[in-house]
Design a protein around this motif. Structure first.
Motif, PDB file in Angstrom:
ATOM      1  N   LEU A  46      54.755 -26.088 -14.805  1.00  0.00           N
ATOM      2  CA  LEU A  46      55.889 -26.037 -13.888  1.00  0.00           C
ATOM      3  C   LEU A  46      57.157 -25.972 -14.740  1.00  0.00           C
ATOM      4  N   PRO A  47      57.805 -24.801 -14.826  1.00  0.00           N
ATOM      5  CA  PRO A  47      58.854 -24.600 -15.836  1.00  0.00           C
ATOM      6  C   PRO A  47      60.230 -25.117 -15.470  1.00  0.00           C
ATOM      7  N   THR A  48      60.559 -25.352 -14.217  1.00  0.00           N
ATOM      8  CA  THR A  48      61.951 -25.641 -13.841  1.00  0.00           C
ATOM      9  C   THR A  48      62.055 -26.851 -12.923  1.00  0.00           C
ATOM     10  N   LEU A  49      61.549 -27.980 -13.378  1.00  0.00           N
ATOM     11  CA  LEU A  49      61.681 -29.208 -12.593  1.00  0.00           C
ATOM     12  C   LEU A  49      62.980 -29.921 -12.953  1.00  0.00           C
ATOM     13  N   PRO A  50      63.701 -30.471 -11.965  1.00  0.00           N
ATOM     14  CA  PRO A  50      64.885 -31.274 -12.283  1.00  0.00           C
ATOM     15  C   PRO A  50      64.501 -32.488 -13.130  1.00  0.00           C
ATOM     16  N   ILE A  51      65.341 -32.836 -14.069  1.00  0.00           N
ATOM     17  CA  ILE A  51      65.024 -34.003 -14.886  1.00  0.00           C
ATOM     18  C   ILE A  51      65.072 -35.261 -14.013  1.00  0.00           C
ATOM     19  N   GLY A  52      64.227 -36.213 -14.386  1.00  0.00           N
ATOM     20  CA  GLY A  52      64.116 -37.445 -13.612  1.00  0.00           C
ATOM     21  C   GLY A  52      62.679 -37.689 -13.211  1.00  0.00           C
ATOM     22  N   LYS A  53      62.473 -38.627 -12.291  1.00  0.00           N
ATOM     23  CA  LYS A  53      61.125 -38.998 -11.862  1.00  0.00           C
ATOM     24  C   LYS A  53      60.600 -38.046 -10.786  1.00  0.00           C
ATOM     25  N   HIS A  54      59.274 -37.800 -10.839  1.00  0.00           N
ATOM     26  CA  HIS A  54      58.609 -36.977  -9.841  1.00  0.00           C
ATOM     27  C   HIS A  54      57.256 -37.603  -9.497  1.00  0.00           C
ATOM     28  N   SER A  91      72.665 -33.466 -13.602  1.00  0.00           N
ATOM     29  CA  SER A  91      71.767 -33.197 -12.482  1.00  0.00           C
ATOM     30  C   SER A  91      71.289 -31.745 -12.452  1.00  0.00           C
ATOM     31  N   GLN A  92      71.975 -30.859 -13.192  1.00  0.00           N
ATOM     32  CA  GLN A  92      71.571 -29.456 -13.235  1.00  0.00           C
ATOM     33  C   GLN A  92      70.550 -29.176 -14.323  1.00  0.00           C
ATOM     34  N   LEU A  93      70.268 -30.151 -15.179  1.00  0.00           N
ATOM     35  CA  LEU A  93      69.323 -29.941 -16.271  1.00  0.00           C
ATOM     36  C   LEU A  93      67.903 -29.799 -15.731  1.00  0.00           C
ATOM     37  N   ARG A  94      67.095 -29.006 -16.422  1.00  0.00           N
ATOM     38  CA  ARG A  94      65.724 -28.763 -16.010  1.00  0.00           C
ATOM     39  C   ARG A  94      64.773 -28.966 -17.189  1.00  0.00           C
ATOM     40  N   GLY A  95      63.544 -29.303 -16.867  1.00  0.00           N
ATOM     41  CA  GLY A  95      62.506 -29.453 -17.883  1.00  0.00           C
ATOM     42  C   GLY A  95      61.207 -28.871 -17.362  1.00  0.00           C
ATOM     43  N   SER A  96      60.216 -28.779 -18.228  1.00  0.00           N
ATOM     44  CA  SER A  96      58.924 -28.238 -17.816  1.00  0.00           C
ATOM     45  C   SER A  96      57.847 -29.304 -17.943  1.00  0.00           C
ATOM     46  N   ALA A  97      56.827 -29.181 -17.112  1.00  0.00           N
ATOM     47  CA  ALA A  97      55.699 -30.107 -17.142  1.00  0.00           C
ATOM     48  C   ALA A  97      54.415 -29.299 -17.022  1.00  0.00           C
ATOM     49  N   THR A  98      53.443 -29.623 -17.861  1.00  0.00           N
ATOM     50  CA  THR A  98      52.116 -29.019 -17.790  1.00  0.00           C
ATOM     51  C   THR A  98      51.136 -30.080 -17.320  1.00  0.00           C
ATOM     52  N   VAL A  99      50.410 -29.761 -16.251  1.00  0.00           N
ATOM     53  CA  VAL A  99      49.461 -30.716 -15.685  1.00  0.00           C
ATOM     54  C   VAL A  99      48.048 -30.177 -15.874  1.00  0.00           C
ATOM     55  N   LYS A 100      47.204 -30.974 -16.509  1.00  0.00           N
ATOM     56  CA  LYS A 100      45.804 -30.634 -16.727  1.00  0.00           C
ATOM     57  C   LYS A 100      44.932 -31.701 -16.075  1.00  0.00           C
ATOM     58  N   SER A 101      43.649 -31.379 -15.952  1.00  0.00           N
ATOM     59  CA  SER A 101      42.728 -32.386 -15.418  1.00  0.00           C
ATOM     60  C   SER A 101      41.352 -32.173 -16.014  1.00  0.00           C
ATOM     61  N   ARG A 102      40.559 -33.229 -16.002  1.00  0.00           N
ATOM     62  CA  ARG A 102      39.151 -33.165 -16.392  1.00  0.00           C
ATOM     63  C   ARG A 102      38.333 -33.685 -15.213  1.00  0.00           C
ATOM     64  N   PRO A 103      37.564 -32.788 -14.533  1.00  0.00           N
ATOM     65  CA  PRO A 103      37.440 -31.349 -14.730  1.00  0.00           C
ATOM     66  C   PRO A 103      38.667 -30.591 -14.232  1.00  0.00           C
ATOM     67  N   ALA A 104      38.765 -29.327 -14.653  1.00  0.00           N
ATOM     68  CA  ALA A 104      39.892 -28.481 -14.255  1.00  0.00           C
ATOM     69  C   ALA A 104      39.683 -27.996 -12.818  1.00  0.00           C
TER      70      ALA A 104
END
Length: 400
Positions: A212-220, A181-194
């Motif tokens: 977003l560099p420090t999201l808890p692992i799992g669903k968001h 539960s302490q593990l973290r991951g990153s997510a990059t969100v893009k869009s068209r148009p930005a």
């Protein structure tokens, strides 16, 4: 007294109604992909500055072009809510097999409902119920995985002791303190148009593209919104590896009509002529009285902004400004946008504040800039008596 009342009645009856507020808005035309990413945020800052002036009714971009919900996501959410209610009813009757079948179907429905969800319910409730059912039939490892997703979505989600066993609630505490539960991951969100606003688990986190560099692992829960486009959402799975999501946004018919006029409008704003028939036609089509419109171009690490303040009836360019912006590394962009709006509006004599309170909306640092916020009187406009020090009240930063 009766005679006095009769004399006053005609004056009251024919008193002029208060003037209608001018309908105003801000629109920026991005001239390249880099400018596109900043345009929506800057429009918001400038509309907030326009809102400081009395006699102005600010129309935001989402009001002009719409920002509709995804109808399929809304339908999935409605089915998910119904499915969760049926799952809970079966669980409370101890019909666990039926409850598990129904809650699985509910979670499948809610996979496609993220664009319509504004909070964790009913997704978090369904995940908690699903984890409890897995725990009841002895599948503890699968129950832990479901609890990881639950805590990623809502770390403070409460489990009712009236519904769930003490052993299951203890399992949740065990999972919450585990290494996983302490593990973290990153997510990059893009869009068209930005330039779209990004929400993760109901909280605004920035504008696309954003990492977003420090999201808890799992669903968001991911939701992406840009005025003039249908809202986008999905359940995003974050792992220890980097995740990238690109939202292809669907424009509204109102935005398509606006987009078709942009080449002509951008040309008129860039040339900065005294009148602009294309801008006037645009203002009238949007139901506005005045429009603050500009072109935005990337320029190295900053950008170049060309602005015009136009009258909707005549297309007259009442005020204008061209300026270089140095980015927003220190959060200065909001103040810069407020300052330039105040310059343009004040330059044509609209100096009426919304509030009579002389301290309203003042932070104590107004003398750092010579600009007039919302029509308030500038410090250097105060009358001085003969013999006063000409530098009295001058901070040395007025030209900023």
């Amino acid at each position: 007294m009766k005679a006095l009342a009769l004399l006053l009645l005609p004056a009251l009856a024919f008193a002029a109604p208060p003037p209608a507020a001018r309908r105003v808005s801000t629109l920026l035309v991005p001239m390249d992909p880099g400018a596109e990413a900043a345009s929506v945020q800057m429009e918001g800052y400038m509309n907030a500055a326009l809102g400081q002036f009395a006699g102005m009714s600010v129309r935001k971009s989402e009001e002009l072009f719409g920002m509709p919900e995804d109808p399929e996501a809304k339908a999935s959410l409605d089915r998910g809510r119904k499915g969760y209610s049926e799952s809970v009813a079966a669980f409370d009757k101890k019909e666990y097999e039926d409850a598990e079948r129904k809650v699985r179907a509910t979670l499948k429905e809610l996979q496609g409902a993220a664009a319509a969800m504004r909070g964790c319910s009913p997704l978090c409730d369904a995940l908690a119920l699903y984890a409890a059912l897995l725990h009841l039939r002895g599948d503890t490892e699968e129950a832990k995985l479901a609890l990881i997703d639950l805590m990623a979505l809502s770390p403070t989600h409460e489990l009712s002791p009236k519904r769930f066993s003490r052993e299951f609630i203890s399992l949740r505490v065990q999972v919450a303190t585990s290494r996983t539960s302490q593990l973290r991951g990153s997510a990059t969100v893009k869009s068209r148009p930005a330039g779209a606003r990004v929400f993760v688990d109901g909280e605004a986190v920035g504008f696309t593209p954003v990492t977003l560099p420090t999201l808890p692992i799992g669903k968001h829960m991911l939701r992406v919104e840009r005025p003039g486009f249908r809202q986008y959402g999905q359940l995003m799975e974050v792992a220890t590896d980097d995740v990238e999501v690109t939202a292809n946004l669907v424009p509204t018919s109102a935005y398509k009509a606006y987009d078709a006029k942009l080449d002509r409008v951008a040309g008129e704003v860039s040339r900065a002529g005294p009148k602009a028939s294309g801008v006037a036609a645009l203002i009238q089509s949007l139901g506005l009285d005045r429009l603050l419109i500009g072109t935005l171009r990337s320029q190295g690490e900053g950008s170049e902004l060309t602005l015009g303040y136009y009258d909707g009836r005549t297309g007259e360019r009442m005020a204008g400004r061209r300026m270089a912006l140095q980015g927003d590394e220190y959060g200065q962009l909001k103040n810069e946008m407020e300052r330039v709006v105040n310059q343009l509006v004040n330059s044509i004599g609209e100096k009426v504040s919304k509030s009579r309170d002389p301290l309203d909306n003042r932070g104590g640092m107004e003398d750092w800039s010579g600009e007039d916020r919302g029509g308030r009187t500038k410090a250097q406009d105060k009358q001085r008596k003969p013999g006063d020090d000409p530098l009295d009240g001058v901070s040395g930063t007025e030209d900023w």
